[in-house]
Design an enzyme around this catalytic site. Structure first.
Site, PDB file in Angstrom:
ATOM      1  N   GLU A 103     -20.211  -9.942  -6.845  1.00 61.33           N
ATOM      2  CA  GLU A 103     -21.277 -10.923  -7.079  1.00 61.33           C
ATOM      3  C   GLU A 103     -21.600 -11.606  -5.754  1.00 61.33           C
ATOM      4  O   GLU A 103     -20.713 -11.803  -4.906  1.00 61.33           O
ATOM      5  CB  GLU A 103     -20.835 -11.976  -8.106  1.00 61.33           C
ATOM      6  CG  GLU A 103     -21.911 -13.042  -8.312  1.00 61.33           C
ATOM      7  CD  GLU A 103     -21.650 -13.968  -9.491  1.00 61.33           C
ATOM      8  OE1 GLU A 103     -20.473 -14.209  -9.805  1.00 61.33           O
ATOM      9  OE2 GLU A 103     -22.625 -14.458 -10.077  1.00 61.33           O
ATOM     10  N   CYS A 147     -22.977 -15.071 -12.803  1.00 67.43           N
ATOM     11  CA  CYS A 147     -24.037 -16.045 -13.071  1.00 67.43           C
ATOM     12  C   CYS A 147     -25.344 -15.690 -12.372  1.00 67.43           C
ATOM     13  O   CYS A 147     -26.410 -16.084 -12.847  1.00 67.43           O
ATOM     14  CB  CYS A 147     -23.576 -17.437 -12.663  1.00 67.43           C
ATOM     15  SG  CYS A 147     -22.190 -18.026 -13.641  1.00 67.43           S
ATOM     16  N   ASN A 149     -24.450 -11.993 -19.178  1.00 66.75           N
ATOM     17  CA  ASN A 149     -23.167 -12.405 -18.607  1.00 66.75           C
ATOM     18  C   ASN A 149     -22.763 -13.724 -19.243  1.00 66.75           C
ATOM     19  O   ASN A 149     -23.524 -14.691 -19.182  1.00 66.75           O
ATOM     20  CB  ASN A 149     -23.269 -12.607 -17.091  1.00 66.75           C
ATOM     21  CG  ASN A 149     -21.978 -13.161 -16.506  1.00 66.75           C
ATOM     22  OD1 ASN A 149     -20.951 -12.498 -16.515  1.00 66.75           O
ATOM     23  ND2 ASN A 149     -22.027 -14.398 -16.032  1.00 66.75           N
ATOM     24  N   GLU A 150     -21.605 -13.732 -19.848  1.00 66.43           N
ATOM     25  CA  GLU A 150     -21.064 -14.958 -20.450  1.00 66.43           C
ATOM     26  C   GLU A 150     -22.080 -15.617 -21.386  1.00 66.43           C
ATOM     27  O   GLU A 150     -22.139 -16.843 -21.469  1.00 66.43           O
ATOM     28  CB  GLU A 150     -20.591 -15.936 -19.377  1.00 66.43           C
ATOM     29  CG  GLU A 150     -19.407 -15.391 -18.589  1.00 66.43           C
ATOM     30  CD  GLU A 150     -18.759 -16.397 -17.660  1.00 66.43           C
ATOM     31  OE1 GLU A 150     -19.373 -17.441 -17.369  1.00 66.43           O
ATOM     32  OE2 GLU A 150     -17.621 -16.138 -17.226  1.00 66.43           O
TER      33      GLU A 150
HETATM   34  O1  AHR Z   1     -16.723 -15.160 -10.771  1.00 70.73           O
HETATM   35  C1  AHR Z   1     -17.435 -16.335 -10.633  1.00 70.73           C
HETATM   36  C2  AHR Z   1     -18.190 -16.701 -11.894  1.00 70.73           C
HETATM   37  O2  AHR Z   1     -17.299 -16.906 -12.940  1.00 70.73           O
HETATM   38  C3  AHR Z   1     -19.118 -15.639 -12.417  1.00 70.73           C
HETATM   39  O3  AHR Z   1     -20.371 -15.739 -11.834  1.00 70.73           O
HETATM   40  C4  AHR Z   1     -19.225 -15.967 -13.872  1.00 70.73           C
HETATM   41  O4  AHR Z   1     -19.418 -14.830 -14.663  1.00 70.73           O
HETATM   42  C5  AHR Z   1     -17.925 -16.672 -14.169  1.00 70.73           C
HETATM   43  O5  AHR Z   1     -18.151 -17.861 -14.796  1.00 70.73           O
END
Ligand code: AHR
Length: 683
Positions: free
Chosen positions: A68, A291, A413-414
């Site tokens: 990321e 994120c 994601n999440e």
């Molecule tokens: O790994 C950092 C963050 O942690 C990522 O962006 C998210 O998916 C998680 O909350």
């Protein structure tokens, strides 16, 4: 996304006690591991391995990586671009956002620190030998509509030189003997032409390469290129572009790349950092987040279409972790990286909602959702479509006619809640209709929706992973497969330490033991530029010229390099003791079989400060046929950690172990992960 422990859906949906007991081998393994908790300090520590009764296969997909754009992982990190803010768009605040002193708010009110302190982050003015002038951000005559801002240099008084310097990301790393390729766009007023002077310098102005002059720069926007050969090394250098005659010139998309990138790809990756990834032997690469997939607004989400093609045509943006990114590391570069690493791409798509942790978030209306779904399908066509398709043709034009096969797509994601459920089903149907081979990954367990894999995230203290040594044993096997997409010990361990890494190793033993269910895992986050960390603990730390794999990196590497083909039933008896004020078992163990080499692969974690002797019984083995190989990762000090200055403080030590009898005693060193590989003959 916050920094606190947040066991994600895995915990919330974990059935815990009272779930139907498992049947077959899963029950057997669960029971065998539970034996560990029943042992008392008086009992001898033992490891009994049923070598003749192999269990389930360990999937080749088990150990992967998650990338990321956080902590300058890409921009100023893996992505080898050396110029910071090359497109002069880093100080642009998106339309509708509100600046309030040092902070900025999105239209819906999520507030964060303003990511720049002047109009030209990364750039500074140079005036030498009596020259005078100004530099300024300018939007009077843009290079193109995706790059509306450029740099204006006005020289008002002749002198030695006047112009700009860029120090990159906390210094540019120049290495003697290496070539550096500069490209930039320039234009001038009234068709005037200048000699542009370019040099690579140390911070105090000493030249690292021969100063070069590009004659006749001027007229309308045009691209210029120049190759520079460093004759000295400097890890903290800068690029300087100046002119000596009075006049005005505009620059845009000023890019400097080392000629040598990973696999020598143009617009490629920093070789040392990419090599760290090679060292992990990743089965897959999950990208681009996290994120950043969601964005702090919908417009702020990772926009794959803005991240492809000529770098001068890309549209960068604010990365919600606190800095500007050019999207130079874009969709195709991720796919190329996966291909170069031999890793399956796991593409995470936005699910029609911005980040739910950055409240209040946006959810796309039902009427608009189809556009976002189509955008994801277009991305998949870009990756995999034939060259005769609209997007496949563009991929080919961008240098990769062969498709990049994508087998895994994560929907969001999440994300969670009713809107996610609704969107998930729509995305799922659309993806499956066009790409039935794709395995979809959901963020949560969803009732009334087909969930193939679910992505669970764990950011915890060491105690939690030690206590999770049997966490997956009782999870029913009739639900979705599990992808642990993010996990790490990131609390109570500073920037990370060996004790945290050993706790992760225990959790990894549990995932490997239960890899009939847990099919994929990836540590997070992967990279950290030490000059601007956005997250407390990260796997690989680096600055402009150095990098280091933390003890957790060494654990990841050892697991990936010692993934057996099948799990072997492993009965452990080990008393409970205290280590660093928490209750742990004296050791944790799991064995498997490398079928090709006929080797028992035994991994053992001793999280205590004392050596532990264990009697090991290789049941069903007639003899150990040759000396074994042992890798020991440990240190007398549980808080030991690798640093940029001392990168090899906690690294595995390889040794040869004379062939033991099938029943033998081994002494596990304090604070260690040990991998024993023993070639065996069976009854
Ligand atoms: O790994 C950092 C963050 O942690 C990522 O962006 C998210 O998916 C998680 O909350």
């Amino acid at each position: 996304m916050n920094r606190t422990q947040r066991p994600r859906s895995g915990l919330t949906s974990h059935p815990g006690a009272g779930v139907p007991r498992l049947c077959g081998l899963a029950t057997l393994f669960a029971t065998l591991f539970l034996a560990a908790s029943a042992a008392s300090a008086a009992e001898p520590a033992t490891i009994a391995i049923d070598v003749a009764k192999p269990g389930h296969a360990v999937p080749t997909t088990l150990w992967g990586i998650f990338f990321e754009e956080i902590s300058h992982a890409g921009e100023g990190g893996l992505y080898a671009e050396m110029v910071r803010n090359r497109d002069f768009e880093a100080s642009v605040v998106p339309a509708g956002w509100h600046v309030d002193g040092t902070h900025v708010s999105t239209p819906r009110g999520w507030r964060t620190r303003l990511w720049f302190t002047n109009d030209l982050p990364g750039w500074s003015q140079v005036e030498d030998g009596g020259a005078e002038g100004q530099i300024a951000l300018d939007s009077s005559s843009p290079l193109n509509d995706r790059n509306p801002h450029s740099l204006r240099i006005t020289v008002t008084k002749r002198g030695a030189r006047c112009g700009v310097a860029n120090s990159g990301f906390w210094g540019m790393n120049f290495q003697a003997g290496q070539w550096y390729d500069l490209t930039f766009y320039a234009r001038t007023e009234r068709n005037r032409h200048f000699g542009l002077i370019v040099s690579l310098e140390s911070i105090d102005g000493k030249e690292v390469c021969e100063r070069e002059t590009l004659p006749e720069v001027g007229g309308r926007w045009r691209k210029y290129t120049l190759s520079l050969h460093a004759r000295q090394s400097d890890p903290k250098g800068r690029l300087v572009i100046t002119l000596s005659d009075p006049g005005t010139i505009w620059l845009d998309v000023v890019s400097l790349f080392p000629r040598h990138t990973f696999r020598n790809r143009p617009n490629g990756m920093r070789p040392d950092l990419a090599q760290m990834l090679v060292g992990l032997h990743p089965a897959f690469l999950r990208f681009p987040g996290g994120c950043v997939v969601e964005g702090c607004t919908m417009a702020n989400r990772f926009r794959w279409q803005d991240s492809i093609g000529d770098i001068a045509q890309r549209k960068g943006g604010f990365d919600l972790w606190g800095y500007y990114t050019t999207y130079g590391l874009g969709f195709q570069e991720y796919l190329q990286l996966a291909e170069d690493l031999g890793a399956e791409p796991v593409y995470v798509i936005n699910s029609g909602m911005s980040c739910q942790a950055r409240r209040p978030n946006e959810t796309v209306s039902d009427a608009d959702l189809h556009r976002y779904v189509q955008d994801s399908l277009d991305a998949l066509e870009y990756a995999m479509g034939p060259v005769t398709s609209k997007w496949g043709a563009l991929r080919a034009a961008n240098g990769h006619p062969a498709p990049f096969p994508i087998k895994y797509v994560e929907i969001g994601n999440e994300n969670h809640g009713p809107a996610y459920l609704k969107h998930y089903k729509i995305y799922y149907d659309a993806i499956k209709a066009k790409y039935p081979h794709i395995i979809t990954i959901a963020d949560t367990r969803l009732r009334d929706a087909p969930v193939e894999y679910v992505d669970d995230h764990f950011y915890v203290r060491p105690a939690r992973f030690f206590h999770m040594w049997d966490y997956f044993d009782d999870v029913p096997r009739n639900g979705p497969k599990i992808y642990v997409g993010e996990y790490a010990v990131n609390r109570g361990v500073g920037h990370g330490n060996l004790f945290g890494a050993l706790a992760e190793a225990v959790f990894m033993l549990d995932m490997e033991k239960n890899s009939d269910l847990v099919k994929m895992c990836s540590y997070a986050p992967l990279f950290e530029n030490v000059n601007q960390p956005d997250w407390p603990v990260n796997l690989i730390r680096f600055d402009s010229s150095r990098c280091v794999g933390r003890s957790s990196y060494q654990v990841q590497k050892l697991f990936a390099e010692n993934r057996p083909d099948v799990v072997l039933p492993t009965r452990v008896t080990a008393p409970e003791v205290s280590a660093r004020d928490i209750r742990v078992h004296e050791f944790y163990a799991l064995a498997g079989l490398d079928e090709r080499r006929h080797e028992v692969v035994l991994k053992v974690v001793n999280p205590t400060a004392t050596p532990v002797a264990a009697s090991i019984d290789l049941r069903g083995v007639t003899r150990v046929t040759a000396p074994g190989t042992i890798f020991t990762l440990g240190n007398a000090n549980a808080t030991a950690e690798n640093t940029l200055d001392h990168p090899n403080f906690v690294v595995p030590v390889k040794s040869v172990y004379p062939a033991p009898d099938p029943e033998f005693t081994y002494h596990f060193t304090p604070n260690s992960l040990t991998v024993l590989r023993l070639p065996v003959a069976m009854r």
